[in-house]
Design an enzyme around this catalytic site. Sequence first.
Site, short mmCIF file in Angstrom:
data_model
loop_
_atom_site.label_atom_id
_atom_site.label_comp_id
_atom_site.label_asym_id
_atom_site.label_seq_id
_atom_site.Cartn_x
_atom_site.Cartn_y
_atom_site.Cartn_z
N GLN A 1 50.03 -12.34 -1.03
CA GLN A 1 50.09 -13.67 -1.50
C GLN A 1 49.08 -14.11 -2.47
OE1 GLN A 1 52.54 -14.99 -2.73
NE2 GLN A 1 52.65 -17.16 -2.60
N LEU A 2 49.27 -14.49 -3.57
CA LEU A 2 48.38 -14.77 -4.77
C LEU A 2 47.67 -16.14 -4.04
CD1 LEU A 2 47.54 -14.25 -7.78
CD2 LEU A 2 49.18 -15.78 -8.25
N HIS A 3 46.26 -16.14 -4.33
CA HIS A 3 45.74 -17.29 -3.81
C HIS A 3 44.48 -17.45 -4.77
CE1 HIS A 3 44.10 -14.04 -1.19
NE2 HIS A 3 43.13 -14.61 -1.35
N LEU A 4 44.18 -18.75 -5.10
CA LEU A 4 42.93 -19.32 -5.85
C LEU A 4 41.78 -19.68 -4.97
CD1 LEU A 4 41.72 -19.53 -8.63
CD2 LEU A 4 42.88 -21.58 -8.89
#
Length: 349
Positions: free
Chosen positions: A259-262
Site C-alpha cells: 500500500q502506497l504510503h508517504l
Amino acid sequence: LGMAASFIVNLPNNWRFKGGGLAAQMERAGDVGAAARKLYRRGAQVGHAYAVEVPSGSALASEKCDTVIQALGPNCNPKLPEALRRHPPPDQLLLNTYEEVLETFAALASLKGVGEAVPGYQLPEDEEERKRREREETMIYSPPPPLKGMQPDWKNALIRYVRGASKKKKASIYWQDDEFMAVYDAFPKAKIHLLLLPCQRIVDSPSCLTGAKEDLDLVDRMYSRATWLTERLLEANGGRLEGVGKIKLGFHAVPSLRQLHLHIISDDFDSPCLKNKKHWNSFTTDFFVAPEDMLIALRENGGFHPNRHEMSRLLVRPLRCHRCHAELSFMPRLKIHITKCKKKKNITE
C-alpha cells in the site's frame, strides 16, 4: 403561502430530505433536497433540524422566502426503525425535533435582526462537518508504544488499515478523512514518524504508479495533504516538539510494506527503533524519494522505475551524518554525533 415569510418548516419523509407535508411549497422552492444533501452529506438524522438556503432562482425565493428548515421527526409506524414506541419516553424524539426546529428558527431570526438574539446559540452543525473540525483542532501527536517484534503478515499491515481490519486501528491513527489516513509508524525512526495512506485505492508501491492523470493527481494530493498535516501538527503541538528538527516528506523507492504510503518524519532520528544501516540509509539517501521528485518521474518517464540493484547498494553504504556528512563507523556513535552536530537545524527551517 398566503403571507410573507422568510422561513418555512418542512418535515421530509426520509433521510434524503425528500417529500414532506409542504409538497406544493417545496416544489416552488426548487431543488432544496439536493441543496440539503450537498450541505449535510450524512443525510437527515431523526430528531434534528437543518437550515437550507432556498435556491435563488426558485419561485419561493422571489417571494422573499430564503430558508427552509428541514426537520426529520420519528416514525409513527411501529414496524419501522426509530418509531415513537421504540424510544422511551415515547414522545422524546418528537420533542427533540420540535425543540431543534424552534431553536434553529430563533437563531436564524436573530441573525436577520428579527426578535431577540439567543445568547450563545449556534445553528445545528452537520455531524460530519463537526467531526472534520474536531479532527483539525485535535491533532496532538501521541503515538502508541512501538510494537515488539514483527507481526504475522506484516507486509499487509497498511492494507488492513485501509480495509478497516486492523485490531488496533483507532489508537494507531493520527488523522483521517474520506480520502487519506495518517497512521503512526509501528516502528518509528524519529520523534515524529507518520505514514500517509490513500483510503480509496490499493496501490502496492510507487513502482505501480504511471503517468496517468489519476496517478499524478493522487501523488499531488498526498503531497498537499502531507504538507497540510505537517503545518497543523506543528501548530497543535507547539513546545512539545522541541528538538525534533526539520520535517521531511518522502516515499521509499522500494518499500517493505504493501500500500502506497508517504513518510512524514522528523530529521532528529531519535528513536530506539532506528537500529542499523538499512534503517538510516532508507531516510538519508536517494532511497528516500521526495514527492516532488516522484511527480517529475511520473510526468517525464511515465512511471517510477527505480534500479533495484542501485537501491540495495544505497542501503548498505557507510553511515554518514545527514547534516554535515561526516562518516561514522557504527550506529551508536552516529546517534551521539547527531545530537551534537554543529549543523543541527531547528524545526522552523
